[in-house]
Motif scaffolding. Structure first.
Motif, mmCIF file in Angstrom:
data_model
loop_
_atom_site.group_PDB
_atom_site.id
_atom_site.type_symbol
_atom_site.label_atom_id
_atom_site.label_comp_id
_atom_site.label_asym_id
_atom_site.label_seq_id
_atom_site.Cartn_x
_atom_site.Cartn_y
_atom_site.Cartn_z
ATOM 1 N N THR A 57 0.490 -1.040 0.045
ATOM 2 C CA THR A 57 0.017 -0.106 -0.095
ATOM 3 C C THR A 57 0.917 1.179 -0.032
ATOM 4 O O THR A 57 1.906 1.239 0.450
ATOM 5 N N ASN A 58 0.231 2.285 -0.654
ATOM 6 C CA ASN A 58 0.743 3.566 -0.285
ATOM 7 C C ASN A 58 -0.148 4.824 -0.118
ATOM 8 O O ASN A 58 -1.527 4.516 -0.613
ATOM 9 N N TYR A 59 0.019 5.776 0.763
ATOM 10 C CA TYR A 59 -0.828 6.726 0.999
ATOM 11 C C TYR A 59 -0.558 8.086 0.873
ATOM 12 O O TYR A 59 0.966 8.412 0.759
ATOM 13 N N ALA A 60 -1.312 8.943 0.352
ATOM 14 C CA ALA A 60 -1.148 10.259 0.621
ATOM 15 C C ALA A 60 -0.820 10.828 1.969
ATOM 16 O O ALA A 60 -1.335 10.213 2.775
ATOM 17 N N ASP A 61 0.181 11.761 2.065
ATOM 18 C CA ASP A 61 0.671 12.103 3.507
ATOM 19 C C ASP A 61 -0.796 12.741 4.235
ATOM 20 O O ASP A 61 -0.639 12.463 5.401
ATOM 21 N N SER A 62 -1.495 13.338 3.612
ATOM 22 C CA SER A 62 -2.775 14.022 4.179
ATOM 23 C C SER A 62 -3.622 12.962 4.816
ATOM 24 O O SER A 62 -4.280 13.316 5.730
ATOM 25 N N VAL A 63 -3.373 11.633 4.480
ATOM 26 C CA VAL A 63 -4.444 10.657 5.010
ATOM 27 C C VAL A 63 -3.814 9.604 5.779
ATOM 28 O O VAL A 63 -4.244 8.776 6.424
ATOM 29 N N LYS A 64 -2.486 9.395 5.923
ATOM 30 C CA LYS A 64 -1.644 8.688 6.748
ATOM 31 C C LYS A 64 -1.993 8.539 8.123
ATOM 32 O O LYS A 64 -2.075 9.584 8.626
ATOM 33 N N GLY A 65 -2.217 7.165 8.574
ATOM 34 C CA GLY A 65 -2.653 7.064 9.877
ATOM 35 C C GLY A 65 -4.198 7.241 10.058
ATOM 36 O O GLY A 65 -4.833 6.967 11.278
ATOM 37 N N ARG A 66 -4.662 7.794 9.023
ATOM 38 C CA ARG A 66 -6.485 7.779 9.370
ATOM 39 C C ARG A 66 -7.271 7.053 8.222
ATOM 40 O O ARG A 66 -8.234 6.468 8.572
ATOM 41 N N PHE A 67 -6.525 6.614 7.199
ATOM 42 C CA PHE A 67 -7.362 6.083 6.076
ATOM 43 C C PHE A 67 -6.521 4.567 5.929
ATOM 44 O O PHE A 67 -5.407 4.610 5.904
ATOM 45 N N THR A 68 -7.341 3.527 5.574
ATOM 46 C CA THR A 68 -6.831 2.132 5.354
ATOM 47 C C THR A 68 -7.417 1.633 4.173
ATOM 48 O O THR A 68 -8.633 1.488 3.969
ATOM 49 N N ILE A 69 -6.491 1.270 3.180
ATOM 50 C CA ILE A 69 -7.118 0.521 1.978
ATOM 51 C C ILE A 69 -6.860 -0.910 2.073
ATOM 52 O O ILE A 69 -5.848 -1.336 2.692
ATOM 53 N N SER A 70 -7.780 -1.422 1.568
ATOM 54 C CA SER A 70 -7.488 -3.133 1.585
ATOM 55 C C SER A 70 -8.259 -3.660 0.370
ATOM 56 O O SER A 70 -8.987 -2.981 -0.241
ATOM 57 N N ARG A 71 -8.195 -5.112 0.363
ATOM 58 C CA ARG A 71 -8.669 -5.756 -0.892
ATOM 59 C C ARG A 71 -9.163 -7.050 -0.453
ATOM 60 O O ARG A 71 -8.526 -7.707 0.498
ATOM 61 N N ASP A 72 -10.222 -7.393 -1.022
ATOM 62 C CA ASP A 72 -10.694 -8.726 -0.958
ATOM 63 C C ASP A 72 -10.944 -9.440 -2.402
ATOM 64 O O ASP A 72 -11.670 -9.165 -2.959
ATOM 65 N N ASN A 73 -9.732 -10.239 -2.678
ATOM 66 C CA ASN A 73 -9.868 -10.831 -3.910
ATOM 67 C C ASN A 73 -10.734 -11.628 -4.294
ATOM 68 O O ASN A 73 -11.329 -11.609 -5.542
ATOM 69 N N ALA A 74 -11.402 -12.396 -3.338
ATOM 70 C CA ALA A 74 -12.441 -13.127 -3.654
ATOM 71 C C ALA A 74 -13.654 -12.676 -4.040
ATOM 72 O O ALA A 74 -14.465 -13.111 -4.874
ATOM 73 N N LYS A 75 -13.909 -11.443 -3.558
ATOM 74 C CA LYS A 75 -14.923 -10.458 -3.759
ATOM 75 C C LYS A 75 -14.809 -9.438 -4.849
ATOM 76 O O LYS A 75 -15.704 -8.851 -5.295
ATOM 77 N N LYS A 76 -13.457 -9.330 -5.470
ATOM 78 C CA LYS A 76 -13.096 -8.564 -6.400
ATOM 79 C C LYS A 76 -13.435 -7.164 -5.862
ATOM 80 O O LYS A 76 -13.929 -6.248 -6.690
#
Length: 112
Positions: A57-76
């Motif tokens: 993952t990679n985040y914009a500095d403005s959202v680091k520590g507040r936003f989390t990106i994740s993925r569920d490959n089975a659900k696409k």
């Protein structure tokens, strides 16, 4: 052809949380690298977070520590968990799939 459909936007008070979802439809065995971008009124679209096929993952500095990106490959599906929201997070949030293109966007408004 792959379509990306976002959901989960809305109105939230400062300090609140929202979770955005981006579901990919189409005859694909799995999803590529994906990202969330946002565009506020009068501003250019900017990267918020990206996630590779293997979960880096990679985040914009403005959202680091507040936003989390994740993925569920089975659900696409790719998610963006947003916490400690601020008024400056107000924007249309777009899902982007590398090789697929853009979703239609979902509005996030942070206001009291």
């Amino acid at each position: 052809q792959v379509q990306l459909v976002e959901s989960g936007g809305g109105l939230v008070q400062p300090g609140g949380s929202l979770r955005l979802s981006c579901a990919a439809s189409g005859s694909i065995p799995s999803i590529n690298a994906m990202g969330w971008y946002r565009q506020a009124p009068g501003k250019q679209r900017e990267m918020v977070a990206v996630i590779t096929r293997v979960g880096n993952t990679n985040y914009a500095d403005s959202v680091k520590g507040r936003f989390t990106i994740s993925r569920d490959n089975a659900k696409k599906t790719v998610y963006l968990q947003m916490t400690s929201l601020k008024p400056e997070d107000t924007a249309v949030y777009y899902c982007y799939g590398f090789g697929y293109g853009w979703g239609q966007g979902t509005q996030v408004t942070v206001s009291s």
